[in-house]
Design an enzyme around this catalytic site. Structure first.
Site, PDB file in Angstrom:
ATOM      1  N   GLY A 283      15.839  42.368  82.660  1.00 14.57           N
ATOM      2  CA  GLY A 283      15.348  43.733  82.482  1.00 14.57           C
ATOM      3  C   GLY A 283      14.644  44.291  83.709  1.00 14.57           C
ATOM      4  O   GLY A 283      14.992  43.995  84.847  1.00 14.57           O
ATOM      5  N   SER A 284      13.594  45.067  83.415  1.00 14.35           N
ATOM      6  CA  SER A 284      12.996  45.929  84.441  1.00 14.35           C
ATOM      7  C   SER A 284      12.407  45.206  85.643  1.00 14.35           C
ATOM      8  O   SER A 284      12.131  45.849  86.651  1.00 14.35           O
ATOM      9  CB  SER A 284      11.924  46.792  83.810  1.00 14.35           C
ATOM     10  OG  SER A 284      12.517  47.661  82.884  1.00 14.35           O
ATOM     11  N   ILE A 285      12.165  43.899  85.560  1.00  7.21           N
ATOM     12  CA  ILE A 285      11.625  43.252  86.762  1.00  7.21           C
ATOM     13  C   ILE A 285      12.647  43.339  87.901  1.00  7.21           C
ATOM     14  O   ILE A 285      12.289  43.244  89.065  1.00  7.21           O
ATOM     15  CB  ILE A 285      11.184  41.778  86.524  1.00  7.21           C
ATOM     16  CG1 ILE A 285      12.328  40.908  86.008  1.00  7.21           C
ATOM     17  CG2 ILE A 285      10.020  41.713  85.568  1.00  7.21           C
ATOM     18  CD1 ILE A 285      11.962  39.432  85.916  1.00  7.21           C
ATOM     19  N   VAL A 286      13.910  43.597  87.550  1.00  8.38           N
ATOM     20  CA  VAL A 286      14.945  43.747  88.575  1.00  8.38           C
ATOM     21  C   VAL A 286      14.736  45.040  89.378  1.00  8.38           C
ATOM     22  O   VAL A 286      15.280  45.193  90.464  1.00  8.38           O
ATOM     23  CB  VAL A 286      16.352  43.676  87.927  1.00  8.38           C
ATOM     24  CG1 VAL A 286      17.455  43.841  88.949  1.00  8.38           C
ATOM     25  CG2 VAL A 286      16.524  42.356  87.205  1.00  8.38           C
ATOM     26  N   LYS A 287      13.907  45.951  88.844  1.00 10.61           N
ATOM     27  CA  LYS A 287      13.612  47.184  89.601  1.00 10.61           C
ATOM     28  C   LYS A 287      12.941  46.870  90.933  1.00 10.61           C
ATOM     29  O   LYS A 287      12.945  47.685  91.852  1.00 10.61           O
ATOM     30  CB  LYS A 287      12.747  48.124  88.768  1.00 10.61           C
ATOM     31  CG  LYS A 287      13.568  48.855  87.731  1.00 10.61           C
ATOM     32  CD  LYS A 287      12.726  49.696  86.815  1.00 10.61           C
ATOM     33  CE  LYS A 287      13.570  50.189  85.654  1.00 10.61           C
ATOM     34  NZ  LYS A 287      12.785  50.399  84.442  1.00 10.61           N
TER      35      LYS A 287
END
Lengths: 554, 98
Positions: A283-287
Site C-alpha cells: 500500500g501507501s508506503i510505496v508512495k
C-alpha cells in the site's frame, strides 16, 4: 642364512666354478633384501600415526552420516544454535531374544510409538541395525539402559539445539534428522561448505557463523509485536530493523514464530516467514518510491499536483479518502497520502522512469539473501495507465517486507543501493556504498518529508514520534488481496520508519496483518492508528540497544 | 670373519629388542593419547551442552522480566540531562577539583 648358502655351495658336486658362486651371492642378496623389507615394514608400523590408514573398523562411520555444524551466533557473539552430543538408540535384532517383550517395554518408555512397526523391525533377523529413536536426553537413555534388554545399544550422535527457542527461528531455518540444513541459515551453511561429515559424533571445531542479528533487539521487536497483536487483535505481524548503510538486518521477527526444533511448524501456513518469504501489497508506503520518482524527474516538494478531480483510467476511478478539493504540493501528497496525487506524479514521470526506479530499488525482481532465494514479486505484466496509477500507491505490486526495507534504506541513506544480508559485514569500509539509485538531494528531501509526516499535526505518522530520536516515516494501509479482488475491512497496516531522520542509521518496517478497530484507535484500522504507534514503542526500546542516543533538546 | 658374524648377530638381536621395545612404547603412548583425546572430546561435548544451557538461561525473554523486576528499564530521553550542561559541569569539576 649362512647354513643355507653353504649347503647350496656344497651341493654343487665339489665343482668350484664361477657360476654357483655368483648364484649363491644372488641368493644371499635376495634374502637380505627380504629381511630389509620385513624390517622396514616393522619400523613403519611402529612409528605410523594412529588413524592415518590401516584397518580401523568403526561401526559409527558406517551408521552415521550426520554433519557437524558450526555454531551460529548473533552479532555480539550470543549463541543462537549449537551442536550437542546426544545418545541415539538402535537395536541389533539378531541379539534380541524376546521381540514382543522388548517392543512393549520400549513403547511404555516412548508413548506414541507404533508398536507393530517396532515389533516388525525387532523381529527382522536379516538386519543387524535398526534405529529405534534418535537424539535421546541423557535421562531417557539411562531409563532405556535400565530396561536391561539385550540387543539395545546406544551410539552418540550430533544434534542441533536452539537455545533461543522460537526467537529467530525463521532466519535460522532447520536441520533434518541427519543434521543437514534444510532451510534458512542452516541451509546456507551447508551450501557454503561450512559443515562437515561428523566422524564419530565429533563436534565441529570451525569458527561460528556470525549473523547480523542482535538478540536483544530481536527480543524487543518480538515482544512489541506480540503486544501489538494482542492490542489490535491481529492474527499476524512482522517487523524488521535494517542498517541503512550496510543492509545488515539487525532484527527480523515474524509472528506467529516457528520453532526450529519443531518440524511440524515448518508446514503451518500461518507460520510462514512474513519478512523474507511472503510477498504482500504494502500500500501507501510505496508512495515513498513515487515521491522519489517525482523528485528525481525535476519536481520539488513544493511543486503542485492537480488533485481536484478523481483520476479516471478505463472503468476505474481513483479517489482520495479525504479530498482537499485543491491542487496539492508534492509534500502534501505524501503527508495526506493522496492516491490521486501519487497517480498524477507517476503519470507525469512516465512508465519507463517508474519501472526503472522500481528495478533500481530491487522491487522488481527476487532479492536473494542467505535465508532464502527470495520469492518473485507479483507485478503487472505490462504497464498501462491504470497500472502506473495503482503502482504509485502500492497496489498491483507484492514484495517481501525485507525487499521494501532494503529499498527504503537506499532511499534514505543518501541514495545508494544496499544488499540486504543476515550475516555480519565485517569491515564496513571495505564494502563501500552501493550503486547510486537516487540523487543525494532526493534522499535528503525524502528524509525531510518523512520527518514532517511524523511532526506535522496533520501527518499520518504522528503517532510514531519518539522524543529525542527524530523518527520519520510513512504509513500504509492496504486492503488484503484475495482471489479475484480485495477484502474490505481486512487490511495490511504497515509503517516504514527511519531514525534519526537527519542522518538515518536504521530503517524499521512494521507490518500488522488484519488489525481490528479498537476503542484506543477510535475504531479505525488504518496504519496511523496501529502500525505507527507500534513503531514508536519499538524505536523507543531498541534505539538505546543500538547505541543511538536520544537528543534531549527535541 | 667369525667375530664379524657374532657382532652382526648380536647387533641384529639388539636391534630386534630395541624395535620391539620401541613398538611397545609407541603403542602405550598411543593408548594414552587416545584416552586423553577421548577425555578432551568428552570435555568439549560437556562444554557444548553447558554453553547451550547458559544461552538458554540468558535468553532475553527470561532476563527481561527479571531486569524489570529489579527496576531496570531501557534508556530513554528522559533519563538524560541536556548535553551541554552536563559536559560543562563535568569539565569544571574535574579541572578545579583536588
Amino acid at each position: 642364512m649362512r647354513a643355507h648358502i653353504s649347503m647350496t655351495a656344497t651341493d654343487a658336486r665339489g665343482e668350484r666354478s664361477a657360476a654357483p658362486r655368483s648364484r649363491s651371492r644372488a641368493l644371499a642378496l635376495g634374502v637380505a633384501f627380504a629381511f630389509a623389507a620385513v624390517g622396514g615394514q616393522l619400523v613403519r608400523l611402529a612409528i605410523q600415526h594412529e588413524g592415518s590408514g590401516g584397518i580401523r573398523v568403526s561401526m559409527m562411520s558406517s551408521s552415521s552420516s550426520t554433519l557437524a555444524r558450526p555454531d551460529i551466533v548473533d552479532r555480539n557473539g550470543r549463541l543462537l544454535a549449537t551442536d550437542v552430543q546426544m545418545p541415539s538408540l538402535y537395536a541389533d535384532p539378531t541379539l534380541i531374544q524376546d521381540a514382543d517383550e522388548a517392543a512393549e517395554r520400549l513403547t511404555r518408555l516412548f508413548p506414541g510409538t507404533d508398536v507393530r512397526a517396532l515389533r516388525r523391525s525387532l523381529t527382522d533377523k536379516t538386519k543387524r541395525f535398526v534405529w529405534i529413536r534418535r537424539g535421546l536426553s541423557p535421562g531417557m537413555a539411562q531409563r532405556v539402559h535400565n530396561l536391561g534388554v539385550p540387543g539395545l545399544m546406544f551410539v552418540d550422535e550430533i544434534r542441533r539445539t536452539y537455545p533461543g527457542g522460537r526467537l529467530g527461528g525463521h532466519i535460522l531455518g532447520r536441520v533434518d534428522i541427519d543434521n543437514r540444513g534444510t532451510s534458512g541459515i542452516e541451509r546456507h551453511i551447508d551450501e557454503t561448505g561450512a559443515s562437515e561429515p561428523a566422524h564419530g559424533a565429533r563436534l565441529s571445531a570451525r569458527a561460528p557463523v556470525r549473523l547480523s542479528l542482535d538478540l536483544s533487539v530481536m527480543h524487543a521487536l518480538d515482544d512489541e509485536l506480540k503486544r501489538a497483536m494482542d492490542r489490535y487483535e491481529a492474527p499476524g505481524a512482522a517487523a524488521l530493523v535494517m542498517d541503512v548503510r550496510t543492509g545488515e538486518v539487525v532484527a527480523a521477527v515474524s509472528r506467529p514464530g516457528a520453532d526450529p526444533a519443531a518440524a511440524e511448524e515448518a508446514l503451518d501456513p500461518q507460520r510462514i516467514d512474513k519478512v523474507a518469504a511472503g510477498t504482500y501489497e504494502l500500500g501507501s508506503i510505496v508512495k515513498l518510491v513515487t515521491v522519489a520518482l517525482a523528485l528525481e524527474t525535476g519536481k520539488t516538494l513544493d511543486s503542485l499536483v492537480d488533485t481536484t478531480e478523481p483520476l479516471k483510467a478505463g472503468r476505474f476511478t481513483i479517489e482520495d479518502l479525504h479530498p482537499l478539493g485543491r491542487p496539492m504540493s508534492v509534500a502534501e501528497v505524501f503527508l495526506h497520502s493522496s492516491n490521486v496525487g501519487a497517480g498524477q506524479l507517476a503519470l507525469s514521470a512516465g512508465p519507463e522512469a517508474q519501472t526503472a526506479l522500481f528495478e533500481k530499488l530491487g522491487l522488481w525482481s527476487p532479492v536473494k539473501t542467505e535465508v532464502s532465494p527470495g520469492p518473485a514479486p507479483l507485478k503487472p505484466a505490462q504497464i498501462g495507465r491504470i497500472e502506473q496509477i495503482t503502482l504509485a500507491f502500492g497496489h498491483g505490486l507484492a514484495v517481501t517486507p525485507l525487499q521494501f526495507a532494503a529499498a527504503s534504506a537506499a532511499l534514505v541513506n543518501g541514495g545508494t543501493a544496499v544488499v540486504p544480508t543476515f550475516l555480519v559485514r565485517d569491515g564496513e569500509a571495505g564494502a563501500g556504498p552501493g550503486p547510486r539509485v537516487v540523487s543525494a538531494r532526493t534522499s535528503a528531501l525524502l528524509r525531510e518529508v518523512m520527518r514532517r509526516n511524523v511532526t506535522d499535526a496533520s501527518g499520518t505518522g504522528r503517532r510514531a514520534d519518539v522524543a529525542g530520536f527524530e523518527v520519520g516515516g510513512k504509513t500504509g494501509t492496504a486492503e488484503m488481496a484475495v482471489q479475484g479482488g480485495y477484502r474490505k475491512k481486512a487490511v495490511i497496516a504497515s509503517f516504514v520508519g527511519t531514525f534519526p531522520a537527519s542522518d538515518p542509521r536504521y530503517v524499521t518496517l512494521v507490518v500488522l496483518f488484519e488489525p481490528k478497530g479498537q476503542e484506543s484507535t477510535g475504531g479505525e484500522i488504518t496504519a496511523g492508528r496501529n502500525a505507527a504507534p507500534t513503531t514508536a514503542r519499538i524505536i523507543e526500546r531498541i534505539a538505546p540497544l543500538l547505541g543511538v542516543v536520544a537528543k534531549a533538546s527535541s | 670373519m667369525r667375530v664379524l658374524n657374532i657382532v652382526a648377530i648380536f647387533l641384529g638381536l639388539a636391534s630386534a629388542f630395541l624395535l620391539y621395545g620401541l613398538n611397545y612404547d609407541t603403542r602405550m603412548i598411543e593408548g594414552r593419547l587416545q584416552t586423553r583425546e577421548r577425555e578432551a572430546e568428552r570435555a568439549r561435548a560437556d562444554i557444548a551442552v553447558l554453553r547451550a544451557e547458559r544461552a538458554h538461561l540468558a535468553r532475553p525473554e527470561r532476563i527481561e522480566p527479571i531486569a524489570r523486576g529489579m527496576g531496570l528499564e531501557p534508556l530513554a530521553a528522559r533519563h538524560l540531562l541536556p548535553g551541554p550542561t552536563v559536559a560543562a559541569s563535568d569539565i569544571t569539576t574535574s579541572s578545579t577539583g583536588p
